[in-house]
Design a protein around this motif. Structure first.
Motif, PDB file in Angstrom:
ATOM      1  N   GLU A  78       0.917  -1.299   0.005  1.00 40.42           N
ATOM      2  CA  GLU A  78      -0.035   0.069   0.089  1.00 40.42           C
ATOM      3  C   GLU A  78       0.897   1.181   0.062  1.00 40.42           C
ATOM      4  O   GLU A  78       1.854   1.344   0.799  1.00 40.42           O
ATOM      5  N   GLU A  80      -0.595   4.474  -0.336  1.00 36.59           N
ATOM      6  CA  GLU A  80      -1.168   5.842   0.185  1.00 36.59           C
ATOM      7  C   GLU A  80      -1.244   5.948   1.798  1.00 36.59           C
ATOM      8  O   GLU A  80      -1.227   4.965   2.306  1.00 36.59           O
ATOM      9  N   GLU A  81      -1.104   7.171   1.947  1.00 36.21           N
ATOM     10  CA  GLU A  81      -1.046   7.560   3.524  1.00 36.21           C
ATOM     11  C   GLU A  81      -2.334   7.551   4.039  1.00 36.21           C
ATOM     12  O   GLU A  81      -3.095   7.887   3.662  1.00 36.21           O
ATOM     13  N   VAL A  83      -4.615   5.432   4.880  1.00 39.33           N
ATOM     14  CA  VAL A  83      -5.984   4.772   4.526  1.00 39.33           C
ATOM     15  C   VAL A  83      -6.141   3.636   5.426  1.00 39.33           C
ATOM     16  O   VAL A  83      -5.324   3.176   6.205  1.00 39.33           O
ATOM     17  N   MET A  85      -6.498  -0.019   5.594  1.00 37.21           N
ATOM     18  CA  MET A  85      -5.987  -0.987   4.914  1.00 37.21           C
ATOM     19  C   MET A  85      -6.814  -2.252   4.801  1.00 37.21           C
ATOM     20  O   MET A  85      -6.656  -3.345   5.350  1.00 37.21           O
ATOM     21  N   HIS A  92       2.071  -2.060   4.316  1.00 38.75           N
ATOM     22  CA  HIS A  92       2.232  -0.376   4.115  1.00 38.75           C
ATOM     23  C   HIS A  92       3.779  -0.292   3.581  1.00 38.75           C
ATOM     24  O   HIS A  92       4.501  -0.724   4.277  1.00 38.75           O
TER      25      HIS A  92
ATOM     26  N   ASN C 282      -4.640   0.693  10.625  1.00 35.67           N
ATOM     27  CA  ASN C 282      -5.886   1.429  10.825  1.00 35.67           C
ATOM     28  C   ASN C 282      -7.117   0.282  10.789  1.00 35.67           C
ATOM     29  O   ASN C 282      -8.079   0.753  11.221  1.00 35.67           O
TER      30      ASN C 282
END
Lengths: 320, 320, 320
Positions: A78, A80-81, A83, A85, A92, C282
């Motif tokens: 991943e 994108e910051e 998010v 997941m 990440h 998250n």
């Protein structure tokens, strides 16, 4: 040099060219430099020349090499910051890059443009995230917008093959049915424009209308929409397909008259033909051109080893 | 030896066997020979023994190894000459082989038969194209019609295990539901026929009707269609499935009576069982045979390391 | 130590921790130990940390490394005994393991739980078959029920980071939408329970009802179903998701309140957060926790190199 992400990281193209040529003459002279140093080569995309030449260059320097195909050997990453997941990517880049940086002294990354979102591609997210989180030098093995190891190999090749002090170099668009990234063409413009500034080459770009490259890459290079006009008097023809930058990622034409044939090459000053490979024969360039003594494509690919070795040598030297 | 594509490249099978046995006794004796030499191992197909044993042999000799799975690590490769490359293959073997030849001192290639077009498979296009364009020694890691590293390992294994001066060796077809290439069987015939000539073995082939191998491989070997008759007095039973050569690539029968069991092995002269692996247990050979002391399959696979080391040593020596 | 399959193979956790820390301080001190030794790293599943850290550790020790992705580089492997192999698996582990054992001095294997048949997974068939048939030391790179290289790295990390003589360590279940194996949690319990016995830590497990781990792993550790209660006074929070053991392989809840946030971490004794990675940000843990100074996840992953090096050093020493 700490990172090698783009020309901006280079102090002197001339020094790198000379370092590459010295490595070509004597590949194992610096074999102590990389002892007990490890480079991780991380591929988000397929590779032949980059995979083999960078591995070879690192081994010439005495380094250990660890290869990883992301999403095949390992999990998808991943980028994108912030998010949640909950999709198909299990890790990440913040963790992946930081961890790789603990195992590796240098990391090489290949991550092509996705050609969907121009701003995203041109932000060079993957390279910058690895540079931020890995905390070790990052080498660009072809990113969304640049391929500087290729451009340095191109400079070495021109330096070796030129017959005049200031040769005329022409970058020409070639036809293709698939949308390809602009990275090689961008990078070649960036490096050639610097070589123009230092008086080493003259540089012209030719392509059909609609295939204008990003202004920050094409810079002050003359753009000529008539391929034959551009080829007149050229010492080097550098062929490459790219998809449209303005209508981002689109194939606007496949006009076969833009493919390079011997008739085209005969318009030049006995010019040499260059291409970064892979090249689709008879779609982009004729067999006759690729098999002629005027083709430099194999020597150019061979010089990828020396381009990588020059860059790794400088990074290793700076590692202390 | 320059290339190692087939038996035709071999000066002396006996010398290679002795070299292999010497390497087995002292694996690291020639570790300086491969220093700063690189072998590229290029796989168009899956591999376990060949991948690991050739890598190991090269490392025993002090070489660096670069591995590449074509179409997975890199692009697919076009093998046909003169074509318009507008399909799914992004690179031509002319470029790919020439470039790899610049990064590697020796190249090993695995490219199985496609079993669609017999003439094409038997032309050995991939091996010959790499040999032509790479301009470095090529080692056959199993091609469309041959697997000479296996055959050399087989010769080493027979030499080690034989109890009589001139053992009787029987190649027997085994049943399988999938069409498999003839490469291992062809190659085994080619090498055994040479061993017959030099007085080292007697050699018999047995298979169901319709499974006749190509005449250039089976040569003067007696072909017996009754497996039991063929097994009588045998010292070595070499099992292998292959698809039909005459009705090219077809599975004509799956007759389970051709599978090798202890009853079959008991027809022999306390014969040893050999198979190149992988082997499907209880489809081609019974558990009892594979787990019996008469099975040589593990020693035979282990000898792949020494077969590869003998070949690489000779090529490295000739590289100068 | 011959094999490293589980804690049962370990003579002294303290010695391994000290060996790991010594390697971290001086990575290349034992570089002669692995000279001319080869480790094969065999992956049935994806890997990032294990792949890179074990390769790196082996190279630090001077070993050669051969990597293989089963079913991708090689054929699929049949694990069941006595079967008629007429399915999609071309080779039996009896042959594959025996052959690899002839090419390798040590073999590392990663083979996750399939989460379909609990008895089968908990029998640890793949590890035991490799240990039986390969006849060389086997290193568990994460098996169906354990991940001991991770647990050793966890012990090293706690040893480095602890501020009190006997810290309180809490293993907490985290939410996830996919069913994940119990291996990391099992192994962590196994090693922590031993650390409790030796007076090094206090250990508590917390998870929703229905997520009870196998009795042989959870042992005498207190299980608390209220996460906040469990976190009180904790020095280390070790987060991990696992699927149900009792309703085998099922996801019984995805309750987001079990994800670890700064609010949760604030219930602890300024506790450190640990996770084996990869971690879904998250979903299981908040960005704030992972990016806080209280997160140890990168150091913990970095310690995988030293955990592997300690284990390989001991095995190499015993190889003689």
């Amino acid at each position: 040099m700490t990172n090698f992400l783009s020309l901006a990281d280079v102090t002197s193209i001339d020094d790198l060219i000379q370092s590459g040529l010295a490595a070509k003459a004597n590949p194992f002279a610096d074999q102590q430099l990389g002892k007990n140093k490890t480079i991780g080569l991380i591929f988000f995309n397929s590779s032949l020349r980059t995979r083999l030449s960078t591995q070879k260059a690192a081994q010439n320097l005495g380094m250990n090499v660890m290869m990883m195909n992301v999403g095949q050997d390992s999990w998808g990453l991943e980028m994108e910051e912030g998010v949640l997941m909950n999709g198909d990517k299990a890790e990440h880049v913040r963790e992946a890059a930081a961890v790789m940086g603990r195992y590796c002294d240098i990391i090489g990354i290949r991550a092509f443009a996705e050609l969907k979102d121009r701003d995203k591609d041109y932000r060079e997210q993957v390279m910058h995230q690895f540079a931020t989180y890995a905390k070790v030098p990052i080498v660009n093995l072809e990113s969304a917008t640049r391929h500087p190891l290729q451009s340095l190999a191109d400079c070495i090749t021109i330096e070796e093959a030129k017959l005049v002090t200031r040769p005329k170099v022409v970058l020409t668009w070639l036809p293709h049915f698939k949308p390809l990234p602009q990275a090689v063409a961008n990078s070649f413009c960036e490096w050639m424009n610097a070589r123009v500034q230092s008086g080493n080459v003259d540089f012209v770009v030719t392509h059909p209308k609609g295939y204008e490259l990003a202004p920050e890459f094409v810079g002050d290079a003359p753009v000529i929409y008539d391929q034959s006009e551009a080829f007149a008097g050229a010492d080097f023809i550098y062929g490459k397909n790219w998809s449209s930058y303005t209508q981002y990622g689109q194939v606007l034409t496949q006009d076969p008259s833009w493919a390079v044939t011997m008739d085209d090459l005969n318009l030049t000053n006995n010019g040499k033909f260059m291409h970064c490979l892979p090249v689709r024969r008879n779609l982009k360039v004729s067999d006759a051109v690729l098999d002629s003594p005027q083709s430099l494509v194999i020597e150019q690919a061979a010089n990828r080893e020396w381009s990588a070795q020059a860059v790794l040598k400088e990074i290793l030297t700076n590692l202390g």
